[in-house]
Design an enzyme around this catalytic site. Structure first.
Site, PDB file in Angstrom:
ATOM      1  N   HIS A 155     -36.014 -24.151 115.612  1.00 30.52           N
ATOM      2  CA  HIS A 155     -37.037 -24.538 114.618  1.00 30.52           C
ATOM      3  C   HIS A 155     -37.379 -26.028 114.706  1.00 30.52           C
ATOM      4  CE1 HIS A 155     -38.239 -23.812 110.117  1.00 30.52           C
ATOM      5  NE2 HIS A 155     -39.256 -24.214 110.855  1.00 30.52           N
ATOM      6  N   LEU A 192     -46.829 -18.687 107.059  1.00 29.14           N
ATOM      7  CA  LEU A 192     -46.156 -19.060 105.805  1.00 29.14           C
ATOM      8  C   LEU A 192     -47.004 -18.847 104.540  1.00 29.14           C
ATOM      9  CD1 LEU A 192     -43.593 -20.444 104.525  1.00 29.14           C
ATOM     10  CD2 LEU A 192     -44.896 -22.565 104.640  1.00 29.14           C
ATOM     11  N   TYR A 229     -43.795 -19.840 122.295  1.00 26.90           N
ATOM     12  CA  TYR A 229     -45.214 -20.039 121.960  1.00 26.90           C
ATOM     13  C   TYR A 229     -45.691 -21.406 122.434  1.00 26.90           C
ATOM     14  CZ  TYR A 229     -49.196 -21.545 119.114  1.00 26.90           C
ATOM     15  OH  TYR A 229     -50.405 -22.081 118.705  1.00 26.90           O
ATOM     16  N   LYS A 270     -48.491 -22.489 125.283  1.00 25.82           N
ATOM     17  CA  LYS A 270     -49.687 -23.300 124.997  1.00 25.82           C
ATOM     18  C   LYS A 270     -49.663 -24.577 125.848  1.00 25.82           C
ATOM     19  CE  LYS A 270     -52.581 -22.689 122.358  1.00 25.82           C
ATOM     20  NZ  LYS A 270     -53.865 -21.942 122.410  1.00 25.82           N
ATOM     21  N   LEU A 273     -59.076  -7.714 119.821  1.00 24.04           N
ATOM     22  CA  LEU A 273     -58.711  -7.080 118.545  1.00 24.04           C
ATOM     23  C   LEU A 273     -57.257  -6.626 118.546  1.00 24.04           C
ATOM     24  CD1 LEU A 273     -61.982  -5.091 117.668  1.00 24.04           C
ATOM     25  CD2 LEU A 273     -61.321  -7.400 116.986  1.00 24.04           C
ATOM     26  N   THR A 303     -52.545 -26.710 120.301  1.00 27.10           N
ATOM     27  CA  THR A 303     -51.694 -26.953 119.136  1.00 27.10           C
ATOM     28  C   THR A 303     -50.878 -28.238 119.283  1.00 27.10           C
ATOM     29  OG1 THR A 303     -49.769 -26.064 117.959  1.00 27.10           O
ATOM     30  CG2 THR A 303     -49.957 -25.458 120.252  1.00 27.10           C
ATOM     31  N   ASP A 304     -50.503 -28.816 118.143  1.00 27.57           N
ATOM     32  CA  ASP A 304     -49.623 -29.993 118.184  1.00 27.57           C
ATOM     33  C   ASP A 304     -48.197 -29.617 118.599  1.00 27.57           C
ATOM     34  OD1 ASP A 304     -48.840 -28.637 115.872  1.00 27.57           O
ATOM     35  OD2 ASP A 304     -48.999 -30.368 114.538  1.00 27.57           O
ATOM     36  N   GLU A 305     -47.887 -28.304 118.601  1.00 26.36           N
ATOM     37  CA  GLU A 305     -46.509 -27.893 118.917  1.00 26.36           C
ATOM     38  C   GLU A 305     -46.136 -28.208 120.367  1.00 26.36           C
ATOM     39  OE1 GLU A 305     -45.220 -24.123 117.458  1.00 26.36           O
ATOM     40  OE2 GLU A 305     -46.271 -24.382 115.557  1.00 26.36           O
TER      41      GLU A 305
HETATM   42  P1  NAD Z   1     -54.827 -15.646 115.378  1.00 30.67           P
HETATM   43  O1  NAD Z   1     -53.549 -15.041 115.847  1.00 30.67           O
HETATM   44  O2  NAD Z   1     -55.227 -15.523 113.959  1.00 30.67           O
HETATM   45  O3  NAD Z   1     -56.048 -15.068 116.241  1.00 30.67           O
HETATM   46  C1  NAD Z   1     -55.963 -14.897 117.626  1.00 30.67           C
HETATM   47  C2  NAD Z   1     -57.145 -14.068 118.085  1.00 30.67           C
HETATM   48  O4  NAD Z   1     -57.054 -13.913 119.515  1.00 30.67           O
HETATM   49  C3  NAD Z   1     -57.182 -12.651 117.485  1.00 30.67           C
HETATM   50  O5  NAD Z   1     -58.491 -12.327 117.073  1.00 30.67           O
HETATM   51  C4  NAD Z   1     -56.732 -11.769 118.635  1.00 30.67           C
HETATM   52  O6  NAD Z   1     -57.294 -10.462 118.575  1.00 30.67           O
HETATM   53  C5  NAD Z   1     -57.242 -12.538 119.828  1.00 30.67           C
HETATM   54  N1  NAD Z   1     -56.479 -12.232 121.056  1.00 30.67           N
HETATM   55  C6  NAD Z   1     -55.126 -12.248 121.195  1.00 30.67           C
HETATM   56  N2  NAD Z   1     -54.795 -11.887 122.453  1.00 30.67           N
HETATM   57  C7  NAD Z   1     -55.968 -11.669 123.114  1.00 30.67           C
HETATM   58  C8  NAD Z   1     -56.281 -11.281 124.439  1.00 30.67           C
HETATM   59  N3  NAD Z   1     -55.327 -11.028 125.355  1.00 30.67           N
HETATM   60  N4  NAD Z   1     -57.591 -11.177 124.787  1.00 30.67           N
HETATM   61  C9  NAD Z   1     -58.572 -11.422 123.875  1.00 30.67           C
HETATM   62  N5  NAD Z   1     -58.321 -11.765 122.603  1.00 30.67           N
HETATM   63  C10 NAD Z   1     -57.035 -11.890 122.226  1.00 30.67           C
HETATM   64  O7  NAD Z   1     -54.751 -17.165 115.834  1.00 30.67           O
HETATM   65  P2  NAD Z   1     -55.289 -18.479 115.111  1.00 30.67           P
HETATM   66  O8  NAD Z   1     -54.280 -18.956 114.162  1.00 30.67           O
HETATM   67  O9  NAD Z   1     -56.678 -18.238 114.679  1.00 30.67           O
HETATM   68  O10 NAD Z   1     -55.289 -19.491 116.361  1.00 30.67           O
HETATM   69  C11 NAD Z   1     -56.420 -19.606 117.220  1.00 30.67           C
HETATM   70  C12 NAD Z   1     -56.137 -20.663 118.271  1.00 30.67           C
HETATM   71  O11 NAD Z   1     -55.880 -21.914 117.642  1.00 30.67           O
HETATM   72  C13 NAD Z   1     -54.907 -20.356 119.120  1.00 30.67           C
HETATM   73  O12 NAD Z   1     -55.185 -20.745 120.441  1.00 30.67           O
HETATM   74  C14 NAD Z   1     -53.816 -21.226 118.521  1.00 30.67           C
HETATM   75  O13 NAD Z   1     -52.868 -21.587 119.500  1.00 30.67           O
HETATM   76  C15 NAD Z   1     -54.632 -22.420 118.070  1.00 30.67           C
HETATM   77  N6  NAD Z   1     -54.068 -23.159 116.916  1.00 30.67           N
HETATM   78  C16 NAD Z   1     -53.719 -22.511 115.769  1.00 30.67           C
HETATM   79  C17 NAD Z   1     -53.264 -23.248 114.670  1.00 30.67           C
HETATM   80  C18 NAD Z   1     -52.891 -22.594 113.368  1.00 30.67           C
HETATM   81  O14 NAD Z   1     -52.414 -23.270 112.471  1.00 30.67           O
HETATM   82  N7  NAD Z   1     -53.098 -21.304 113.195  1.00 30.67           N
HETATM   83  C19 NAD Z   1     -53.154 -24.643 114.777  1.00 30.67           C
HETATM   84  C20 NAD Z   1     -53.502 -25.266 115.977  1.00 30.67           C
HETATM   85  C21 NAD Z   1     -53.976 -24.510 117.030  1.00 30.67           C
HETATM   86  O1  DAU Z   2     -48.693 -26.690 114.235  1.00 27.50           O
HETATM   87  C1  DAU Z   2     -49.659 -25.765 114.623  1.00 27.50           C
HETATM   88  C2  DAU Z   2     -49.080 -24.379 114.639  1.00 27.50           C
HETATM   89  O2  DAU Z   2     -48.907 -24.007 113.283  1.00 27.50           O
HETATM   90  C3  DAU Z   2     -49.957 -23.366 115.368  1.00 27.50           C
HETATM   91  O3  DAU Z   2     -50.045 -23.718 116.724  1.00 27.50           O
HETATM   92  C4  DAU Z   2     -49.384 -21.952 115.229  1.00 27.50           C
HETATM   93  O4  DAU Z   2     -50.255 -21.015 115.832  1.00 27.50           O
HETATM   94  C5  DAU Z   2     -49.239 -21.642 113.752  1.00 27.50           C
HETATM   95  O5  DAU Z   2     -48.643 -20.374 113.605  1.00 27.50           O
HETATM   96  C6  DAU Z   2     -48.395 -22.708 113.061  1.00 27.50           C
HETATM   97  O6  DAU Z   2     -47.023 -22.643 113.506  1.00 27.50           O
HETATM   98  P1  DAU Z   2     -45.779 -22.755 112.476  1.00 27.50           P
HETATM   99  O7  DAU Z   2     -44.614 -22.112 113.098  1.00 27.50           O
HETATM  100  O8  DAU Z   2     -45.637 -24.156 111.992  1.00 27.50           O
HETATM  101  O9  DAU Z   2     -46.388 -21.866 111.254  1.00 27.50           O
HETATM  102  P2  DAU Z   2     -45.727 -20.761 110.298  1.00 27.50           P
HETATM  103  O10 DAU Z   2     -46.732 -20.462 109.244  1.00 27.50           O
HETATM  104  O11 DAU Z   2     -45.141 -19.632 111.060  1.00 27.50           O
HETATM  105  O12 DAU Z   2     -44.518 -21.560 109.647  1.00 27.50           O
HETATM  106  C7  DAU Z   2     -44.733 -22.756 108.909  1.00 27.50           C
HETATM  107  C8  DAU Z   2     -43.367 -23.273 108.491  1.00 27.50           C
HETATM  108  O13 DAU Z   2     -42.805 -22.368 107.524  1.00 27.50           O
HETATM  109  C9  DAU Z   2     -42.357 -23.344 109.610  1.00 27.50           C
HETATM  110  O14 DAU Z   2     -41.534 -24.485 109.434  1.00 27.50           O
HETATM  111  C10 DAU Z   2     -41.526 -22.085 109.457  1.00 27.50           C
HETATM  112  C11 DAU Z   2     -41.547 -21.830 107.955  1.00 27.50           C
HETATM  113  N1  DAU Z   2     -41.507 -20.414 107.538  1.00 27.50           N
HETATM  114  C12 DAU Z   2     -42.392 -19.555 108.099  1.00 27.50           C
HETATM  115  C13 DAU Z   2     -42.396 -18.224 107.750  1.00 27.50           C
HETATM  116  C14 DAU Z   2     -43.353 -17.245 108.376  1.00 27.50           C
HETATM  117  C15 DAU Z   2     -40.602 -20.012 106.581  1.00 27.50           C
HETATM  118  O15 DAU Z   2     -39.817 -20.803 106.052  1.00 27.50           O
HETATM  119  N2  DAU Z   2     -40.611 -18.689 106.236  1.00 27.50           N
HETATM  120  C16 DAU Z   2     -41.449 -17.772 106.778  1.00 27.50           C
HETATM  121  O16 DAU Z   2     -41.372 -16.563 106.417  1.00 27.50           O
END
Ligand code: NAD
Ligand code: DAU
Length: 349
Positions: free
Chosen positions: A289, A195, A155, A159, A37, A130-132
């Site tokens: 970026h 975003l 980040y 990963k 949390l 993640t694809d990153e």
């Molecule tokens: P999020 O930040 O919304 O949620 C992360 C969760 O992990 C939270 O509930 C947080 O409390 C918990 N957490 C963080 N540190 C912790 C710790 N030390 N111990 C236990 N719990 C902990 O993340 P998300 O966007 O839901 O991403 C989930 C997973 O999917 C991540 O591994 C992320 O790398 C991966 N992922 C995310 C995206 C995306 O677009 N958001 C895309 C591809 C992969």
């Molecule tokens: O590709 C998967 C990843 O996508 C996940 O692994 C990450 O956890 C998730 O956060 C996401 O990463 P991005 O960096 O691509 O997502 P974000 O929403 O932060 O940003 C999306 C795009 O928008 C990126 O090119 C940065 C831009 N951006 C983001 C924010 C927060 C802006 O232009 N302005 C903003 O304020």
């Protein structure tokens, strides 16, 4: 006897969708949601599951070896779906150590606990990534499972490192693992540092819409429920030791996406056409970026028969409606610590 499935990070954005899907679809599983949390974890994301008899929540930090081991001893863990992570690229630029701790150390703590106490013969350790990790693309091409790792942000480096540890536990200890690497998710319950929910919140409140650089960077957006369905398929049918890419085949330039959001928000908020787009403000670019992400998900599609269920227009409208209908949730997560995060990050950009 129900199988104990440990989901980490289940109170976060994607984790809450995965937990809900598994609790509702698989009554023979006991889903244990382990989550520290942090600012990104929110039990309100799962309030509908509180009374379910195949769901348990445990507050625990995955870097805490003794607490993790205690949990593994208390419940005989059949399998792990590991989503807990520090997930925001911008935060990793200001505070990389948290990302090393949770994403790298925390993953190794879980791998070790599963190796020692889990049912590593029948079960599996599913690592959600993640694809990153693949770095950045130019105008052409897509990431495949054989694209070399080339992470650029703290980040994505964390990963990538966690992916390597998962693979190493498979090679060295024969741990049954599977990994997926997914593109950008959108949908309900996403923390408004990312975003789309950030822009929705700002449009609603008539605040500037901070677009990094010229807004030319490209992301491949997938509806979060489709990510959860891919995780379901890979968890049940994915080959051990394999990696599967997950993507929406849905590329958008950031600026085009923000314009589309503004148009829809004008309509939904009864504003005159073009009103919300006046809020767009170009700000200093993100350091390092990545220019473009695009996923080739053909392995997952042909081998396991997965495909996205929702067209972007439909998923995007649903997503916007959810944030507009869940004002209490949005206000709850944007009060308190969010305010100082926001001003530290955006006030001087
Ligand atoms: P999020 O930040 O919304 O949620 C992360 C969760 O992990 C939270 O509930 C947080 O409390 C918990 N957490 C963080 N540190 C912790 C710790 N030390 N111990 C236990 N719990 C902990 O993340 P998300 O966007 O839901 O991403 C989930 C997973 O999917 C991540 O591994 C992320 O790398 C991966 N992922 C995310 C995206 C995306 O677009 N958001 C895309 C591809 C992969
Ligand atoms: O590709 C998967 C990843 O996508 C996940 O692994 C990450 O956890 C998730 O956060 C996401 O990463 P991005 O960096 O691509 O997502 P974000 O929403 O932060 O940003 C999306 C795009 O928008 C990126 O090119 C940065 C831009 N951006 C983001 C924010 C927060 C802006 O232009 N302005 C903003 O304020």
């Amino acid at each position: 006897m129900k199988k104990n499935i440990l989901v980490t990070g289940g109170a976060g954005f994607i984790g809450s969708h995965v937990v809900r899907r598994f609790v509702n679809r698989y009554p023979d599983y006991h889903i244990i949601n382990l989550d520290a949390l942090t600012y990104a974890g929110n039990l309100a994301n799962l309030s509908d599951l509180e009374a379910s008899d195949n769901y348990t929540f445990r507050k625990c930090d995955i870097t805490n070896i003794s607490e993790v081991e205690t949990l593994f001893k208390e419940f005989k863990i059949h399998s792990v779906i590991h989503l807990a992570a520090e997930s925001h690229v911008d935060r990793s630029i200001t505070n990389p150590i948290d990302f090393v701790m949770t994403n790298v150390v925390g993953t190794v703590v879980l791998l070790n606990a599963f190796k020692q106490y889990g049912e590593a013969v029948e079960g599996r350790f599913y690592h959600v990534s993640t694809d990153e990790v693949y770095g950045t693309l130019g105008d052409e091409g897509k990431f495949t499972e054989s694209t070399p790792y080339d992470p650029n942000s703290p980040y994505s480096a964390s990963k990538a490192s966690s992916d390597h540890f998962v693979r190493a536990y498979h090679e060295t200890y024969k741990l049954p693992v599977v990994i997926s690497n997914c593109s950008n998710n959108y949908g309900s319950h996403q923390f408004p540092e990312k975003l789309i929910p950030l822009m929705i919140h700002n449009i609603k409140n008539n605040k500037p819409l901070p677009v990094y650089g010229k807004g030319e960077n490209v992301r491949d957006w997938l509806w979060v429920e489709d990510h959860a369905s891919a995780i379901d398929v890979i968890f049940h049918k994915g080959r051990l030791g394999e990696t599967y890419n997950i993507g929406g085949n849905n590329e958008w330039k950031n600026l085009d996406l923000v314009h589309k959001l503004c148009e829809i928000m004008d309509r939904k908020l009864g504003r005159s056409e073009g009103k919300s787009a006046e809020l767009i403000t170009f700000v200093t670019d993100r350091a390092g970026h990545d220019f473009r992400y695009a996923i080739d998900a053909s392995k997952l599609e042909t081998e396991l028969g997965w495909s996205p269920s929702v067209a972007f227009d439909q998923g995007f409208e649903k997503t916007i409606d959810w944030y507009l209908e869940n004002e209490v949730w949005l206000e709850g997560v944007t009060s308190g610590a969010y305010q100082s995060y926001y001003s530290n990050h955006y006030d001087h950009r």
